[in-house]
Design a protein around this motif. Structure first.
Motif, short mmCIF file in Angstrom:
data_model
loop_
_atom_site.label_atom_id
_atom_site.label_comp_id
_atom_site.label_asym_id
_atom_site.label_seq_id
_atom_site.Cartn_x
_atom_site.Cartn_y
_atom_site.Cartn_z
N LEU A 1 90.44 98.39 -2.58
CA LEU A 1 91.33 99.51 -2.29
C LEU A 1 92.79 99.06 -2.21
N SER A 2 93.02 97.86 -1.70
CA SER A 2 94.39 97.35 -1.64
C SER A 2 94.94 97.10 -3.04
N PHE A 3 94.12 96.50 -3.90
CA PHE A 3 94.57 96.24 -5.27
C PHE A 3 94.72 97.56 -6.05
N ALA A 4 93.89 98.55 -5.74
CA ALA A 4 94.03 99.86 -6.38
C ALA A 4 95.37 100.48 -6.02
N ALA A 5 95.77 100.34 -4.75
CA ALA A 5 97.08 100.87 -4.34
C ALA A 5 98.21 100.10 -5.01
N ALA B 1 82.47 94.77 3.36
CA ALA B 1 83.76 95.23 3.89
C ALA B 1 84.92 94.49 3.22
N GLY B 2 84.79 93.18 3.07
CA GLY B 2 85.87 92.41 2.44
C GLY B 2 86.13 92.85 1.01
N SER B 3 85.07 93.08 0.24
CA SER B 3 85.23 93.51 -1.16
C SER B 3 85.89 94.88 -1.24
N MET B 4 85.49 95.81 -0.35
CA MET B 4 86.07 97.15 -0.39
C MET B 4 87.53 97.13 0.05
N LEU C 1 86.40 105.87 6.97
CA LEU C 1 85.22 106.74 6.92
C LEU C 1 84.01 106.00 6.34
N LEU C 2 84.25 105.17 5.34
CA LEU C 2 83.14 104.48 4.69
C LEU C 2 82.61 103.33 5.53
N LEU C 3 83.52 102.52 6.06
CA LEU C 3 83.10 101.29 6.72
C LEU C 3 83.02 101.41 8.24
N GLY D 1 87.17 90.43 -5.75
CA GLY D 1 88.59 90.76 -5.67
C GLY D 1 89.37 90.32 -6.89
N ILE D 2 89.12 89.10 -7.35
CA ILE D 2 89.83 88.59 -8.53
C ILE D 2 89.51 89.45 -9.76
#
Length: 645
Positions: A326-330, A319-322, A521-523, A589-590
């Motif tokens: 997604l936050s960094f993708a945004a 969950a933390g990685s996703m 939906l995923l988590l 994340g990094i």
């Protein structure tokens, strides 16, 4: 032997209740994903909502006809999400079942040793444990399948007419998907119990009597080897999370934490004691006796501690990685939109600005859709008809290769992402069919940077767009003011005009909201299942320590002291699991941020601390509460004299 397994499960109902609930919920989620996927596959929209094209064929693929759904009948998004939900839930189910069965076997070392002393062979012990797993798995899988069938209509009602499935979905025949879910449940249970059965078969009669309450000090070399192999595989996957990987970084960001969780779970009996000692240093200094006892219990029983930590580790890492990915993708999308758009004014509705004073240049691209045909498939794609002379002034369309001046006639410019995924090159051809059912071959004249929200993947000449989509109207207009005119005055003059910065922020906010919806939906199902698994595992751990607790009472410990010991012990286990999960999350994340933001300047950093801390807090709260509740119950219902029973 199967009769003996049934009797054993019946006698140890409380011990196997956790395994039953965990597997039933796992099969329920898998069955729900399978039945919903079956509904999307069985969906057949109206004939007008589909277009039939013929693939190119070539090599080993023969040309074939493909029915491509239009945008208003496309349920592929929901199919993709459901597939990912099934993968994540299946992954977590394997580890939860493996840890609960391992804990069940570890709790019965005395009983297994006595069976060996009475003449049972290691093979008979293994078959008995596998039989117990089969008994539990049959009951749990059938229960989960029935629950999934009952819940499927509700899920389909909630999923219908959404962004992922903009149609009405009806339940399909449940027999195949539920059979798959039941089979997966049985397979997962047997795989999870296999290691526990082998460990049970290695219990010796004398060793079991001597070490009935103490675990073996070492883990097997096979487990260490596989743990190191998975860790090596995870390191290789981490090295692949880089800018040159392209869109592959997203699946890598999802599957790499899973591989790392496998490695750390296998090596947990070696890793948990060391991290526990570090976390226990301030705890022992502050609490002294209760903290010291908690540390000793966690360190002395690394297998049990590893089993208790497994569900917390898996959900916190995944969950933390996703969440970070997604936050960094945004963040990356927001920076890309900002850098791509040059026009200071955006008009959000189609309008005729030719007579508006102060307007310099108007970029009125025409959005349309077309079917891109490959060797063995065909896909509906978003495209835009542009005037290159105008669009290159309002947007950054500097080609990575090729020349946009050649964007005339039957030509196309494609995004870098599509070029990488589909292996298109400048000078090549793309076979397409427009929605007016006209087939064409478009020559690729340029490859332009990705800019989700500003440019689609395909850019074609505006005259070609008008020819095949004569009713198309612009979604928005990018406007350059006349020389010397303040953009703010132009915004106040034109209806539905906004500053580019506001429009960019709105687009970025839409991306972030879409990512949040996908994350839920995923988590969501996986998080619910993990919460149940955490509570189950800790409850099992505490309920099996009744003899230990009442013995401590006999030695003079008060109920408050025992509760404090359990509090610190469960906190230590949770802290160890969250430490490992945090390490995985930070590492992924990094790397994912570097891969997504490479080449983009001044990318904002948005770390959803509330979500991440919420995940950690819920996991820790569940761990502590699930350990304290049964401990309090045992202490209230048991007297010190029960230690000699």
């Amino acid at each position: 032997m199967f009769y003996l397994s049934r009797q054993t499960v019946s006698r140890h109902r409380s011990l196997y209740a956790g395994s039953f609930v965990a597997l039933a919920v796992g099969v329920f989620l898998l069955g729900l994903a399978a039945t919903a996927t079956a509904a999307t596959i069985a969906y057949h929209g109206p004939a007008a909502a589909k277009i039939v094209v013929t693939t190119l064929g070539g090599d080993d693929a023969a040309p074939r006809q493909v029915s491509v759904p239009m945008s208003d009948a496309d349920v592929s998004g929901l199919q993709t999400v459901l597939s990912l939900v099934g993968v994540i839930c299946g992954f977590i189910t394997i580890f939860v079942i493996a840890s609960t069965f391992a804990f069940a076997v570890a709790s019965r070392r005395r009983e297994l040793g006595l069976l060996r002393l009475l003449g049972a062979t290691p093979g008979q012990i293994r078959r008995m444990v596998l039989g117990e797993a089969l008994v539990v798995a049959l009951a749990a899988s059938l229960t989960g399948a029935v629950m999934a069938q009952l819940a499927t209509p509700l899920l389909l009602r909630k999923a219908s007419y959404t962004e992922l499935a903009p149609v009405r979905l009806e339940p399909a025949s449940p027999w195949v998907p539920l059979s798959i879910a039941v089979g997966a449940g049985l397979l997962v249970a047997m795989l999870g119990a296999r290691s526990a059965a082998r460990r049970a078969g290695r219990v010796g009669p004398i060793d079991a009597l001597r070490e009935a309450a103490l675990e073996p000090p070492r883990i097997g070399p096979v487990r260490v080897v596989f743990g190191l192999l998975f860790m090596g595989g995870a390191i290789v996957m981490l090295t692949l999370i880089r800018p040159s990987t392209g869109e592959g970084v997203v699946p890598l960001a999802m599957f790499t934490p899973m591989v790392m969780v496998i490695a750390l779970t296998l090596l947990a009996p070696l890793v948990v004691p060391w991290i526990s000692r570090l976390w226990a240093l301030p705890l022992v200094a502050w609490t002294r006796v209760s903290g010291r006892l908690a540390r000793s219990n966690v360190v002395a029983a690394p297998r049990r501690s590893a089993s208790l930590a497994a569900p917390i580790l898996s959900i916190s890492a995944i969950a933390g990685s996703m969440v970070l990915s997604l936050s960094f993708a945004a963040d990356s999308a927001a920076a890309t939109i900002r850098d791509t758009l040059r026009a200071p004014v955006v008009v959000t509705e189609a309008a005729d600005l030719s007579r508006v004073p102060g307007v310099g240049t108007v970029d009125a691209g025409l959005p349309l859709q077309l079917v891109r045909i490959s060797r063995d498939d065909a896909q509906l794609e978003d495209a835009e008809g542009i005037d290159p002379a105008i669009a290159t002034r309002t947007r950054d369309l500097t080609p990575l290769s090729g020349d946009l001046d050649h964007l005339t006639g039957n030509t196309v410019a494609i995004s870098k992402e599509m070029s990488s995924l589909e292996h298109y090159r400048v000078g090549g051809e793309m076979s397409v069919t427009f929605l007016d059912k006209t087939a064409a071959k478009l020559k690729i004249v340029a490859i332009v940077p990705d800019a989700l929200g500003v440019n689609p993947s395909l850019l074609i000449p505006i005259d070609l767009a008008r020819k095949h989509a004569p009713t198309a109207k612009p979604d928005h207009l990018f406007v350059l003011p006349a020389d010397g005119l303040d953009p703010a005055s132009l915004v106040s003059t034109i209806d539905h005009a906004v500053p580019a910065a506001d429009w960019e922020a709105e687009q970025a906010d839409g991306v972030r909201k879409g990512n949040q919806f996908g994350l839920i939906l995923l988590l969501g199902p996986a998080a619910l299942y993990s919460a149940i698994a955490i509570a189950n595992t800790l409850l099992m751990g505490s309920l099996q320590r009744r003899h230990e607790f009442v013995t401590s009472r006999l030695l003079g410990a008060t109920p408050a002291q025992i509760r404090r010991m359990v509090l610190w012990e469960s906190s230590l286990v949770g802290a160890v699991a969250l430490t490992l999960g945090t390490a995985i999350t930070v590492t992924v994340g990094i790397l994912i941020r570097h891969a997504m933001t490479s080449g983009v300047a001044d990318v904002p950093v948005t770390v959803p601390w509330a979500v991440l801390l919420g995940i950690a807090g819920i996991c820790l709260g569940l761990a502590v509460g699930s350990a304290l509740a049964p401990t309090t119950y045992i202490l209230r219902r048991s007297q010190p004299s029960a230690a000699v029973e």
